[in-house]
Design a protein around this motif. Structure first.
Motif, PDB file in Angstrom:
ATOM      1  N   TYR A   1      -1.365   5.312  -5.506  1.00 40.14           N
ATOM      2  CA  TYR A   1      -2.072   4.415  -4.596  1.00 40.14           C
ATOM      3  C   TYR A   1      -1.198   3.240  -4.170  1.00 40.14           C
ATOM      4  N   ALA A   2      -0.245   2.829  -5.025  1.00 40.06           N
ATOM      5  CA  ALA A   2       0.693   1.774  -4.640  1.00 40.06           C
ATOM      6  C   ALA A   2       1.496   2.193  -3.415  1.00 40.06           C
TER       7      ALA A   2
ATOM      8  N   TYR B   1      -4.214 -11.509  -5.028  1.00 41.30           N
ATOM      9  CA  TYR B   1      -5.309 -10.541  -5.009  1.00 41.30           C
ATOM     10  C   TYR B   1      -5.041  -9.411  -5.999  1.00 41.30           C
ATOM     11  N   ALA B   2      -3.781  -8.952  -6.047  1.00 36.31           N
ATOM     12  CA  ALA B   2      -3.413  -7.877  -6.975  1.00 36.31           C
ATOM     13  C   ALA B   2      -3.568  -8.326  -8.423  1.00 36.31           C
TER      14      ALA B   2
ATOM     15  N   SER C   1      -6.647   7.362   1.171  1.00 36.14           N
ATOM     16  CA  SER C   1      -6.654   6.016   0.617  1.00 36.14           C
ATOM     17  C   SER C   1      -8.064   5.598   0.214  1.00 36.14           C
ATOM     18  N   ASN C   2      -9.036   5.891   1.062  1.00 36.40           N
ATOM     19  CA  ASN C   2     -10.431   5.576   0.731  1.00 36.40           C
ATOM     20  C   ASN C   2     -10.909   6.375  -0.475  1.00 36.40           C
TER      21      ASN C   2
ATOM     22  N   THR D   1      -2.725  -2.206  -8.678  1.00 36.96           N
ATOM     23  CA  THR D   1      -1.402  -1.607  -8.494  1.00 36.96           C
ATOM     24  C   THR D   1      -1.154  -1.303  -7.022  1.00 36.96           C
ATOM     25  N   GLY D   2      -2.187  -0.804  -6.345  1.00 39.47           N
ATOM     26  CA  GLY D   2      -2.048  -0.541  -4.916  1.00 39.47           C
ATOM     27  C   GLY D   2      -1.777  -1.797  -4.118  1.00 39.47           C
ATOM     28  N   SER D   3      -2.406  -2.909  -4.490  1.00 37.71           N
ATOM     29  CA  SER D   3      -2.205  -4.163  -3.766  1.00 37.71           C
ATOM     30  C   SER D   3      -0.806  -4.720  -3.982  1.00 37.71           C
ATOM     31  N   ILE D   4      -0.244  -4.489  -5.165  1.00 38.48           N
ATOM     32  CA  ILE D   4       1.152  -4.894  -5.387  1.00 38.48           C
ATOM     33  C   ILE D   4       2.070  -4.130  -4.442  1.00 38.48           C
TER      34      ILE D   4
END
Length: 495
Positions: A300-301, A96-97, A400-401, A434-437
């Protein structure tokens, strides 16, 4: 000095047409449906684990143990099946990332409606094959499951950059904080929707939970293809850049006045694609070099790691740490999402009033550290736990939102690139990718820390990551705080 801004805000709000409301609702529910399919997988893990292990056929094991389950069991124990399900979560988040970085670039070069619709429909088909078709045909293979879930992660990644880009095209920086704060509740609504859809048919088998969510998501993709307007220019409405160009840079109100409200036609016709001016999309490297993109991406990560850890681990923590029933823990965990919805909306509104985002984030994240300390010491009382959970969601889920929606839209529509390039989907993909990683790495670290050191050290880890979030955006915090102070001094001197 504040009253003119209030009147200008009300004037602009009156310019929002029914098209704005339709775009808001379509993008809201499109991403809610994508999140619902993710939540479905989490809700049926127990059923899948039983199906993949001999325990699913214990009643017949004494008669024909080998013949009954050797053809479809994957693991000798439920523990190994659960470990594989966790591996699928990690695989999904990493794919996804990676997909977010690609989807952002694609979204800025192709029609956002086509990309979003394709992602929703294709992902629905993959979910159907993964959870329903394999069960109907008794195709049980770990390699097949991993391949399908990698593909699902890539397809689902088309959602967030596209919906944020579309919202950014329709809603300008004026009022973006409160609008995007409310709109970013789509993920939480999707979690609730997925839980409701799965629980309604789970009694018939987990394959029907996947079937229902996949069917609803596919139908949503069709609606998006025929009903979503990517930008106001498609129906002859002036774009948001036209409105924002009338404002000054540092002292303008975030919501414009509406001098020409009567100019809007009640009926519009869709223009041909070649009549809408197309601008050149900037490269991935150029998007990374935009001011604030790297800082907010790294921040955000860290923050998404904490936020997604609550998403994946909160029900398990409540059941494991307090001994509460699994169903009760699932219901109680909703309060974290409730806090995040309220936090994102309220903090977005405050950032609109201040015309700055970073100071609001900093204050919320500093208070989040205190809320994490308080929640880690929550007593064995459901009411107190729910209250502390909502407060924690307010101070963690809210920022986060904001970063994933309003701030990403701000970064993708900076004056540095305004009028010459489109970067909104690309920037959103960079930030959320980057956040998803960080979130993917976090799921492994949380499990490792909990197994070796206990839950209290997990909360210490959350506090560390929240502090790193503040650290990464500290230059922006200092800059915007100084700007607020200078503005205040100017107003005092002018009076």
């Amino acid at each position: 000095m504040a009253w003119p801004n209030i009147f200008q805000r009300g004037a602009l709000l009156s310019r929002f047409s029914h098209h704005h409301m339709v775009v808001f609702l379509l993008t809201f529910f499109s991403y809610s449906l994508l999140h619902a399919s993710r939540k479905t997988f989490s809700n049926v893990k127990v059923s899948i684990s039983k199906q993949w292990t001999p325990s699913a056929f214990n009643k017949s094991a004494e008669l024909l143990p080998v013949e009954m389950w050797s053809s479809n069991h994957l693991f000798p124990s439920a523990e190994e099946a659960t470990l594989f399900l966790g591996t699928l979560d990690t695989i999904f988040l990493f794919s996804y990332a990676v997909g977010l970085f690609i989807s952002g670039i694609v979204g800025d070069r192709l029609n956002l409606r086509w990309v979003l619709s394709f992602g929703m429909c294709s992902s629905a088909l993959v979910v159907f094959v993964f959870g329903t078709l394999t069960e109907w045909l008794h195709l049980y293979n770990k390699g097949l499951y991993c391949s399908l879930w990698i593909l699902n992660g890539l397809l689902q990644s088309t959602g967030w950059p596209c919906v944020v880009a579309v919202m950014g095209n329709w809603f300008g920086k004026a009022g973006r904080g409160v609008v995007f704060g409310l709109w970013s509740a789509c993920a939480s609504v999707g979690n609730i929707l997925g839980a409701c859809l799965a629980s309604s048919v789970l009694q018939y088998g987990y394959e029907y939970a996947f079937l229902v969510t996949a069917a609803v998501q596919f139908a949503g993709g069709i609606v998006i293809f025929f009903g979503l307007l990517v930008s106001p220019e498609e129906i002859g409405i002036p774009g948001i850049e036209t409105e924002e160009n009338f404002e000054e840079d540092s002292h303008r109100p975030l919501i414009n006045g509406a001098e020409n409200e009567d100019e809007a036609e009640p009926n519009y016709s869709i223009q041909e694609g070649n009549t809408v001016s197309q601008v050149k999309a900037i490269s991935f490297y150029q998007a990374c070099c935009l001011p604030g993109v790297i800082a907010y991406s790294l921040a955000y990560a860290c923050l998404k790691l904490v936020n997604y850890s609550f998403f994946f681990w909160l029900p398990f923590y409540l059941s494991n740490n307090f001994g509460w029933k699994e169903a009760e823990a699932d219901q109680l965990s909703i309060w974290y999402d409730v806090g995040g919805i309220i936090g994102g909306t309220l903090q977005g509104f405050i950032s609109d009033m201040l015309q700055k985002r970073a100071p609001v984030l900093a204050l919320s994240l500093l208070l989040a550290i205190g809320s994490l300390v308080g929640y880690s010491r929550s007593p064995n009382d459901k009411s107190i736990n729910a209250l502390l959970m909502a407060v924690t969601g307010f101070f963690i889920g809210g920022p986060s939102n904001m970063i994933s929606s309003a701030i990403s839209a701000d970064l993708g529509r900076q004056e540095l690139i305004q009028g010459s390039s489109e970067a909104l989907a690309t920037v959103t993909g960079i930030v959320d990718g980057t956040g998803s990683i960080g979130a993917a790495v976090g799921q492994y670290l949380v499990s490792l820390i909990q197994d070796n050191l206990g839950w209290m050290w997990v909360f210490y880890f959350f506090i560390l990551m929240t502090s790193c979030t503040v650290l990464f955006i500290s230059p922006l915090i200092v800059r915007e705080t100084c700007s607020l102070m200078q503005r205040r001094q100017t107003r005092i001197l002018s009076e």
